[in-house]
Design a protein around this motif. Structure first.
Motif, PDB file in Angstrom:
ATOM      1  N   LYS A   1      -7.584  -8.078   2.480  1.00  0.00           N
ATOM      2  CA  LYS A   1      -6.146  -8.236   2.292  1.00  0.00           C
ATOM      3  C   LYS A   1      -5.426  -7.919   3.597  1.00  0.00           C
ATOM      4  O   LYS A   1      -5.737  -6.937   4.265  1.00  0.00           O
ATOM      5  CB  LYS A   1      -5.642  -7.313   1.184  1.00  0.00           C
TER       6      LYS A   1
ATOM      7  N   ALA B   1       0.853  -1.194   0.000  1.00  0.00           N
ATOM      8  CA  ALA B   1       0.000   0.000   0.000  1.00  0.00           C
ATOM      9  C   ALA B   1       0.883   1.236   0.000  1.00  0.00           C
ATOM     10  O   ALA B   1       2.076   1.189   0.341  1.00  0.00           O
ATOM     11  CB  ALA B   1      -0.923   0.006   1.214  1.00  0.00           C
TER      12      ALA B   1
ATOM     13  N   VAL C   1     -14.473 -12.350   0.581  1.00  0.00           N
ATOM     14  CA  VAL C   1     -13.076 -12.204   1.014  1.00  0.00           C
ATOM     15  C   VAL C   1     -12.449 -13.581   1.128  1.00  0.00           C
ATOM     16  O   VAL C   1     -12.925 -14.427   1.903  1.00  0.00           O
ATOM     17  CB  VAL C   1     -13.009 -11.466   2.370  1.00  0.00           C
TER      18      VAL C   1
ATOM     19  N   GLY D   1      -7.019   3.503   0.189  1.00  0.00           N
ATOM     20  CA  GLY D   1      -6.655   2.551  -0.863  1.00  0.00           C
ATOM     21  C   GLY D   1      -6.433   1.130  -0.408  1.00  0.00           C
ATOM     22  O   GLY D   1      -5.849   0.333  -1.152  1.00  0.00           O
ATOM     23  N   LEU D   2      -6.895   0.779   0.794  1.00  0.00           N
ATOM     24  CA  LEU D   2      -6.717  -0.593   1.266  1.00  0.00           C
ATOM     25  C   LEU D   2      -7.848  -1.478   0.741  1.00  0.00           C
ATOM     26  O   LEU D   2      -9.013  -1.077   0.725  1.00  0.00           O
ATOM     27  CB  LEU D   2      -6.695  -0.645   2.800  1.00  0.00           C
ATOM     28  N   ASP D   3      -7.511  -2.688   0.332  1.00  0.00           N
ATOM     29  CA  ASP D   3      -8.496  -3.626  -0.188  1.00  0.00           C
ATOM     30  C   ASP D   3      -9.105  -4.437   0.949  1.00  0.00           C
ATOM     31  O   ASP D   3      -8.401  -4.862   1.881  1.00  0.00           O
ATOM     32  CB  ASP D   3      -7.852  -4.588  -1.187  1.00  0.00           C
ATOM     33  N   LEU D   4     -10.410  -4.694   0.862  1.00  0.00           N
ATOM     34  CA  LEU D   4     -11.071  -5.522   1.850  1.00  0.00           C
ATOM     35  C   LEU D   4     -10.493  -6.937   1.816  1.00  0.00           C
ATOM     36  O   LEU D   4     -10.261  -7.509   0.752  1.00  0.00           O
ATOM     37  CB  LEU D   4     -12.575  -5.586   1.578  1.00  0.00           C
TER      38      LEU D   4
ATOM     39  N   TYR E   1      -2.427  -6.524   5.631  1.00  0.00           N
ATOM     40  CA  TYR E   1      -1.349  -5.558   5.477  1.00  0.00           C
ATOM     41  C   TYR E   1      -0.526  -5.531   6.767  1.00  0.00           C
ATOM     42  O   TYR E   1      -1.057  -5.336   7.857  1.00  0.00           O
ATOM     43  CB  TYR E   1      -1.897  -4.147   5.225  1.00  0.00           C
TER      44      TYR E   1
END
Length: 891
Positions: free
Chosen positions: A653, A624, A700, A648-651, A655
């Protein structure tokens, strides 16, 4: 995972040729020449200051190499092997742990290996000294001779009365020739387990693979009489110490806490009536459970009067593979404080099970064998310093364990040769078995420990280590002898070379020098020097520097507590110093308000500097873009709340990264770093009584989040999660791809086969308050299970294993959960609705709040006995810790 279909060679070869293959198979190839190690010592454990192991080699070898190493892999000796070597005697010249490996080549070019381990531990400890020790080792299925070689005083013997008959209620019951408690060289603690006789208990449909369940008796007087009669029957060898029951809070299958306490108290009274000299201990919990509304805890047991029937406390003290200086020893200290609070400060404490495993496959995170040795020595040393009467390590050898992880707790390998932990335990007992009183525990730096002991007979001793790094520390005391963790001698020096492997020190004098502890002072790292009491030559641990009466703390110093020492005539003076940064920051907290498009990190800064401070926050997450926030200048003594958006974080995922807090003031710089581990999950709200449209809800895939038991091939087992919520409750759809569905257990035991364990915490955003009387530290925490046999016509199963709401009992199915399970090919779909009431809620939480969640999708396959689980967040498989749940954000 399905077993591969077998095949027969005869099904592929024409019949007239099959005889040729069969006749060729009659002449089996000659077995490869073998080699082995042997020694005259049981388990290669030598009760001397030296030993020897013999390598037996076949004469057909062409060449090879023998290597002897220590526990760290350092090579102590190598030898070339030749056809003429034959039987090779390898001397072990001193105390310590030895790993021996032989590799040799055969004429056909193939290579063969042989290996073993050995420990030279020194002579047996004198029995008079050993029987003053605080250290124990449960033999379990190992050889008691090796427990004795290790130097343990305390041992354990688990027994059961579930097969006793009604004849023991007679005034003159028949004698029993069975020797339940044979004579032993140890101070033995007996412990009851495996339930009560069925004829004595109220009827129950609960079943056990061995023994009986534990529930209340139909006649309380009969229970006491049965126990008393049994104790008399056992005679003079009945133990001087006895635990009323092993982990009763998990064995109890019916009734109230009051009734369980009465069962334990009645067993205790029965023992004392028959044998008053036996010290009866309880309650025997599986962990140091001071407060737990879901099960019997120490607070409740004390209030219900159990302690009035006991001579001491017994508990187990496992943690989830973490270092013993953290949660492990904090819980023990909390137990001591609890006993002070209930006016029993001198109540003896027996900790009869704790340890660390060196293999995968059980609930505890494994450590390597050397770390296991370090943790064993450090934990036992700290327990001795705190005055714990009995610290019994688990265990010498657990041969019948159901998996490699359970066997990995052992101090011996499966062939009974020693692990490094056996040698380390044996050396520790030879150093501190005869200590008296409490240890003097000096924390020289936040990670450096020096614990001093006085002995009943002989000079005083100390144990020292650093949990984090190799470190040199100036030693203010002269020593007469030093050894490393395994018992190898160390050279004398004015300093100590410390590491995570403890070292042992002996001093010339029997008594430790007197020590005066001064009030703590604070010093800022990278800040101005601070004044120390004048007129002393201070010894400061690196990186702190003391010159005269001035102390300097470099910016690289770790925050936390340090200890400076100085000699003053015939005593020592200790100056505690707390090193603080110019800026402190609260641990970052993730928040995602309903009106915010992206989540945010929140932290609170506080300045300890004497000048204005400029601060920059930066969040760096793998995969990210970095996020930054420049804060307004922070004035001396001021506090400020700061927010860092995470866009901008994806559900779904995961990090990982850090939050860095850089500060600058008066030409100086400082940095604080906090680890980040973020996985975003979100549930959108349904319209009134709407049915979830799963086709429109993102799925997910959490198959790779952190699987337990190794990685999975997607076709073997993978899983996705979808979620939404509404007025009725929380909807989850979990779709599992699994090439074989196995579920043959009852609802209570379904977790060991294909099923899903689901942890829920509707109070996720609340802080955890240790003394909160509501729930678990103020949280309503649950663990539910869902599963299905896979057979048409069978109803799906629900179960509640954990609940911190008294109105929602544990060990029951929850019919209010709406569950539908289907299987199509290799796809199993679980549609679940958790009504808010099964989380202790009256209705839906507001948007912007979060529910703590953890998923554990178990995968059972034919032919496999190891446990394999897909996980989303922690707190279920890696120990029951709801603080490891992650947030499911309600949008």
């Amino acid at each position: 995972m399905k077993a591969s279909p077998g095949f027969s060679l005869s099904g592929l070869v024409p019949v007239f040729l099959w005889g040729l293959f069969a006749s060729a198979a009659l002449a089996a190839p000659e077995a490869a020449p073998s080699s082995s190690f042997s020694s005259p010592a049981k388990g290669n454990v030598f009760l001397n200051t030296e030993g020897a192991v013999t390598l037996h080699l076949p004469t057909s070898i062409t060449e090879g190499t023998l290597s002897v190493q220590d526990e760290l892999g350092n090579t102590l000796e190598t030898r070339a092997l030749t056809p003429a070597t034959g039987d090779l005697v390898i001397p072990l010249p001193g105390k310590g742990f030895y790993s021996l490996q032989a590799e040799f080549s055969l004429p056909d070019g193939s290579k063969t290996t042989a290996s073993t381990t050995a420990a030279v531990v020194g002579p047996l400890i004198d029995d008079a000294v050993r029987h003053r020790s605080r250290l124990g080792l449960w033999t379990v299925q190992g050889d008691p001779d090796l427990t004795l070689a290790a130097g343990a005083r305390w041992n354990r013997r688990m027994v059961s009365i579930h097969t006793l008959g009604k004849e023991l209620l007679d005034p003159n019951p028949p004698a029993d020739p069975t020797v339940t408690f044979p004579p032993t060289p140890f101070t033995q603690v007996g412990v009851m387990s495996f339930g009560l006789p069925l004829w004595l208990m109220e009827p129950t449909d609960k079943k056990k693979s061995y023994g009986n369940p534990l529930t209340k008796p139909t006649d309380w007087g009969h229970l006491k009489t049965l126990v008393s009669s049994w104790v008399r029957q056992k005679g003079e060898n009945f133990p001087d110490y006895f635990e009323v029951y092993n982990e009763p809070e998990w064995q109890w299958t019916g009734g109230t806490n009051e009734e369980l306490v009465r069962v334990l108290a009645t067993i205790a009274d029965g023992i004392k009536e028959a044998r008053p000299q036996t010290k009866v201990l309880g309650p025997g919990f599986s962990s140091i459970r001071i407060k737990d509304p879901a099960r019997l805890d120490l607070v409740t047991a004390e209030k219900l009067g159990l302690f009035d029937h006991l001579d001491g406390i017994v508990v187990h003290a496992y943690v989830d593979g973490t270092a013993p200086e953290g949660e492990f020893i904090r819980r023990v200290v909390d137990l001591q404080e609890f006993l002070k609070g209930v006016k029993r400060p001198d109540f003896p404490i027996h900790i009869t099970e704790f340890g660390w495993t060196s293999d995968k496959g059980t609930w505890q995170k494994p450590v390597d064998e050397v770390t296991q040795a370090r943790y064993a020595v450090r934990s036992l040393t700290m327990l001795a310093a705190l005055g714990i009467e009995n610290a019994t390590y688990f265990c010498l050898q657990f041969k019948a364990a159901p998996n490699a992880g359970e066997r990995g707790f052992s101090l011996l390998h499966e062939d009974s040769t020693p692990k490094p932990s056996f040698a380390a335990f044996s050396n520790l007992t030879r150093w501190i078995s005869d200590v008296r009183g409490l240890g003097t525990w000096l924390r020289l730096t936040p990670t450096t420990h020096l614990i001093l002991f006085e002995k009943n007979d002989g000079p005083s001793v100390a144990v020292a280590w650093d949990t984090l790094e190799d470190r040199k520390v100036e030693l203010p005391f002269a020593t007469s002898r030093r050894e490393d963790m395994m018992g190898r001698p160390l050279e004398a020096s004015s300093s100590l070379a410390l590491s995570s492997s403890p070292i042992f020190l002996e001093f010339p004098e029997k008594s430790l020098p007197q020590m005066a502890i001064l009030p703590k002072i604070r010093a800022m790292r990278g800040g101005e020097s601070v004044s120390l009491p004048a007129g002393k030559e201070w010894i400061a641990p690196a990186p702190l520097q003391a010159k005269g009466n001035t102390l300097s703390v470099p910016a690289t110093a770790a925050n936390g507590d340090y200890l400076l020492l100085a000699r003053e005539e015939d005593k020592w003076v200790a100056q505690p110093v707390e090193v603080i940064p110019p800026i402190t920051a609260s641990a970052p907290v993730l928040q995602w308000a309903a009106n915010q498009p992206a989540p945010e990190l929140h932290t609170t800064l506080a300045s300890s500097a004497d000048a204005p401070v400029k601060v920059r926050l930066s969040a760096a997450l793998e995969g990210a873009r970095d996020s930054f926030r420049d804060a307004p200048e922070l004035k001396p003594g001021a506090t400020q709340d700061l927010v860092v958006p995470l866009e901008g974080l994806d559900l779904g995922k995961r990090y990982k990264g850090t939050l860095s807090i850089d500060s600058r003031y008066s030409g100086r710089r400082d940095k604080l770093i906090y680890p980040l581990d973020i996985t975003l999950l979100a549930a959108e709200r349904l319209q009134k009584k709407a049915t979830p449209d799963w086709a429109g809800i993102p799925a997910v895939d959490f198959s790779g989040w952190e699987p337990f038991g190794g990685t999975f091939a997607p076709e073997d087992c993978s899983a996705t999660l979808q979620s939404t919520y509404g007025a009725e409750g929380l909807h989850l759809r979990i779709v599992v791809r699994d090439n074989e569905h196995i579920q043959t257990h009852s609802a209570e035991g379904m977790f060991s086969q294909d099923s899903i364990q689901i942890g829920l915490d509707p109070d996720y955003l609340k802080s955890w308050e240790a003394n909160d009387l509501f729930g678990l530290k103020g949280h309503r925490v649950f663990e539910y299970g869902v599963g299905w046999s896979g057979k048409a016509g069978d109803a799906p199963m629900t179960w509640r294993w954990i609940s911190y709401v008294p109105e929602l009992p544990v060990a029951v199915a929850e019919p209010r959960i709406r569950l539908n399970v289907t299987r199509d090919g290799d796809i199993t779909t679980y549609d679940i609705l958790f009504p808010w009431s099964v989380m202790g809620l009256d209705g839906a939480p507001p948007a912007g709040s979060a529910i703590g969640i953890s998923l554990a999708v178990a995968d059972a396959d034919s032919g496999r006995s190891d446990r394999r689980v897909l996980r989303l967040f922690g707190g279920i498989i890696d120990g029951k810790d709801p603080e490891k749940f992650g947030p499911l954000w309600l949008r």
